[in-house]
Design an enzyme around this catalytic site. Structure first.
Site, PDB file in Angstrom:
ATOM      1  N   ARG A 145       4.311   9.251   3.795  1.00 53.77           N
ATOM      2  CA  ARG A 145       3.026   9.319   4.480  1.00 53.77           C
ATOM      3  C   ARG A 145       2.499   9.311   5.067  1.00 53.77           C
ATOM      4  O   ARG A 145       3.102  10.574   5.755  1.00 53.77           O
ATOM      5  CB  ARG A 145       2.745   7.446   5.035  1.00 53.77           C
ATOM      6  CG  ARG A 145       4.132   6.343   3.782  1.00 53.77           C
ATOM      7  CD  ARG A 145       3.892   5.256   5.021  1.00 53.77           C
ATOM      8  NE  ARG A 145       4.773   4.214   4.230  1.00 53.77           N
ATOM      9  CZ  ARG A 145       6.018   4.118   4.012  1.00 53.77           C
ATOM     10  NH1 ARG A 145       7.014   4.908   5.346  1.00 53.77           N
ATOM     11  NH2 ARG A 145       6.656   2.986   3.297  1.00 53.77           N
ATOM     12  N   ARG A 181       1.632  11.244  -2.331  1.00 49.77           N
ATOM     13  CA  ARG A 181       3.169  10.249  -2.137  1.00 49.77           C
ATOM     14  C   ARG A 181       3.637   9.744  -3.714  1.00 49.77           C
ATOM     15  O   ARG A 181       4.273   9.829  -3.718  1.00 49.77           O
ATOM     16  CB  ARG A 181       3.112   9.058  -1.005  1.00 49.77           C
ATOM     17  CG  ARG A 181       4.137   8.211  -1.276  1.00 49.77           C
ATOM     18  CD  ARG A 181       3.924   7.868   0.689  1.00 49.77           C
ATOM     19  NE  ARG A 181       4.827   6.361   0.463  1.00 49.77           N
ATOM     20  CZ  ARG A 181       6.088   6.318   0.815  1.00 49.77           C
ATOM     21  NH1 ARG A 181       7.069   7.336   1.640  1.00 49.77           N
ATOM     22  NH2 ARG A 181       6.501   4.995   0.763  1.00 49.77           N
ATOM     23  N   HIS A 191      -2.106   8.815  -0.579  1.00 52.11           N
ATOM     24  CA  HIS A 191      -0.928   8.614  -0.948  1.00 52.11           C
ATOM     25  C   HIS A 191      -1.340   9.270  -2.405  1.00 52.11           C
ATOM     26  O   HIS A 191      -0.320   8.470  -2.931  1.00 52.11           O
ATOM     27  CB  HIS A 191      -1.528   7.596  -0.602  1.00 52.11           C
ATOM     28  CG  HIS A 191      -0.658   6.013  -0.371  1.00 52.11           C
ATOM     29  ND1 HIS A 191       0.215   6.359   0.691  1.00 52.11           N
ATOM     30  CD2 HIS A 191      -0.502   4.892  -1.026  1.00 52.11           C
ATOM     31  CE1 HIS A 191       0.579   5.445   0.674  1.00 52.11           C
ATOM     32  NE2 HIS A 191       0.834   4.620  -0.004  1.00 52.11           N
ATOM     33  N   TYR A 219       6.989   2.200 -10.104  1.00 50.01           N
ATOM     34  CA  TYR A 219       7.004   3.793 -10.481  1.00 50.01           C
ATOM     35  C   TYR A 219       8.013   4.046 -11.836  1.00 50.01           C
ATOM     36  O   TYR A 219       7.461   4.737 -12.462  1.00 50.01           O
ATOM     37  CB  TYR A 219       7.533   4.664  -9.601  1.00 50.01           C
ATOM     38  CG  TYR A 219       7.098   5.195  -8.033  1.00 50.01           C
ATOM     39  CD1 TYR A 219       5.446   5.469  -8.153  1.00 50.01           C
ATOM     40  CD2 TYR A 219       7.450   4.377  -7.519  1.00 50.01           C
ATOM     41  CE1 TYR A 219       5.114   5.190  -7.131  1.00 50.01           C
ATOM     42  CE2 TYR A 219       6.838   4.515  -5.848  1.00 50.01           C
ATOM     43  CZ  TYR A 219       5.497   4.990  -6.057  1.00 50.01           C
ATOM     44  OH  TYR A 219       4.538   4.763  -4.621  1.00 50.01           O
ATOM     45  N   LYS A 263       7.317   2.796   8.785  1.00 52.67           N
ATOM     46  CA  LYS A 263       7.348   1.139   9.208  1.00 52.67           C
ATOM     47  C   LYS A 263       8.289   1.072  10.468  1.00 52.67           C
ATOM     48  O   LYS A 263       9.443   1.083   9.585  1.00 52.67           O
ATOM     49  CB  LYS A 263       6.864   0.250   8.000  1.00 52.67           C
ATOM     50  CG  LYS A 263       5.449   0.843   7.060  1.00 52.67           C
ATOM     51  CD  LYS A 263       5.158  -0.171   6.404  1.00 52.67           C
ATOM     52  CE  LYS A 263       4.312   0.513   5.308  1.00 52.67           C
ATOM     53  NZ  LYS A 263       3.775   0.005   4.189  1.00 52.67           N
ATOM     54  N   HIS A 303      11.300   3.209   1.343  1.00 50.41           N
ATOM     55  CA  HIS A 303      11.128   1.833   0.963  1.00 50.41           C
ATOM     56  C   HIS A 303      12.389   0.942   1.362  1.00 50.41           C
ATOM     57  O   HIS A 303      13.412   1.132   1.211  1.00 50.41           O
ATOM     58  CB  HIS A 303      10.944   1.697  -0.369  1.00 50.41           C
ATOM     59  CG  HIS A 303       9.554   2.413  -1.052  1.00 50.41           C
ATOM     60  ND1 HIS A 303       9.346   1.914  -2.148  1.00 50.41           N
ATOM     61  CD2 HIS A 303       8.283   2.094  -0.303  1.00 50.41           C
ATOM     62  CE1 HIS A 303       8.048   2.924  -2.610  1.00 50.41           C
ATOM     63  NE2 HIS A 303       7.780   3.079  -1.434  1.00 50.41           N
TER      64      HIS A 303
END
Length: 301
Positions: free
Chosen positions: A151, A249, A246, A281, A174, A272
């Site tokens: 990111r 990414r 992004h 995806y 995150k 994730h």
């Protein structure tokens, strides 16, 4: 003119939840639309609303209103309305919450936007045009974004020490969750060139910082600066598609899966928490497979 119920709710959002001015303005617009509908339907104030009334309002937003709202806008308005009625019930101003079963429309699944490998290569090549010190940094930055699927916030947060060795980089995602991601040969060469020939020049322009990617004044690059680097490179490369950090990414994940990588490996690389997030995806690559099959199989059409 808003009712006392709406005014009290907005005051609650301001004082108790400390929402930003723009967010409050959005609530106010949504609830003004709701109250205008209640008045037009002669229902009265929010305290007199039934579940059937709310269902009718949802239908009005999505189909009967001129012009009808987009699904995302309908979902936002209904969320504001649900919050209002929950507040009124919790304050004892209504016996029940008529919006407790109100469900927003299902938002259409947005497939990630990826660009072809050739366009990624063209953008990175275009980033290398210009003053050497900046060009070396920009190429290293874009190579790293595409090589790792980082990111933009993870890339700008990188310190030099996060390059664990020539093979991997440490990313902080995150919630501060750490992951180790391999770095391909193109990105390794670009990073080596940047660290040897560019970063020392940039670093003396500012105060000492451990940041990996530095701006022209020697400070840690911002996300906005990274976005601008990519925009400028895409424009020079003649890539018409709208691109952002992004996009790289998304392209990283899509190209890995197209190349046969396991979805759980890609999940780990992207950081994730759930494989379900990564599986979106696979829809992209499935579309590609269908197109190739239709074009190549003699009995596909």
């Amino acid at each position: 003119m808003s009712s006392r119920a709406v005014d009290d709710y907005l005051r609650h959002l301001t004082v108790e939840r400390g929402l930003a001015r723009n967010t409050l303005a959005s609530y106010r617009r949504d609830l003004a639309m709701y109250e205008a509908w209640l008045e037009r339907e002669a229902i009265g104030g929010p305290e007199r609303v039934s579940e059937a009334d709310l269902s009718a309002f949802a239908r009005y937003l999505g189909a009967e209103r001129e012009p009808a709202l987009a699904v995302s806008s309908v979902a936002r308005v209904l969320s504001s309305v649900r919050g209002l009625h929950r507040f009124l019930a919790e304050e004892g101003r209504t016996a029940t919450d008529p919006a407790r079963n109100l469900r927003p429309p299902k938002l259409p699944m947005r497939l990630p936007k990826a660009i072809p490998v050739e366009q990624v290569a063209a953008i990175i090549e275009a980033a290398g045009i210009g003053e050497e010190v900046v060009a070396l940094r920009d190429v290293a930055l874009l190579e790293l974004l595409y090589a790792t699927g980082a990111r933009v916030s993870e890339a700008t947060a990188l310190n030099v020490d996060d390059l664990v060795d020539d093979e991997v980089v440490r990313l902080f995602g995150k919630g501060g969750k750490q992951r180790i991601v391999p770095v391909g040969s193109y990105a390794r060469r670009a990073l080596d060139a940047y660290l040897v020939r560019s970063r020392p020049v940039l670093s003396v322009r500012g105060s000492a910082t451990p940041a990996l990617f530095l701006g022209v004044r020697g400070r840690r690059m911002s996300r906005q600066a990274v976005w601008q680097v990519l925009q400028d490179a895409a424009e020079r490369a003649g890539v018409a598609a709208s691109v952002s950090p992004h996009t790289l990414r998304h392209s990283f994940a899509t190209h890995l899966l197209s190349g046969g990588a396991d979805v759980r490996v890609v999940q780990e690389l992207l950081g994730h928490a759930s494989v379900a997030t990564t599986q979106i995806y696979t829809l992209v690559t499935a579309d590609t497979l269908r197109e190739m099959y239709t074009a190549a199989h003699p009995r596909a059409r």
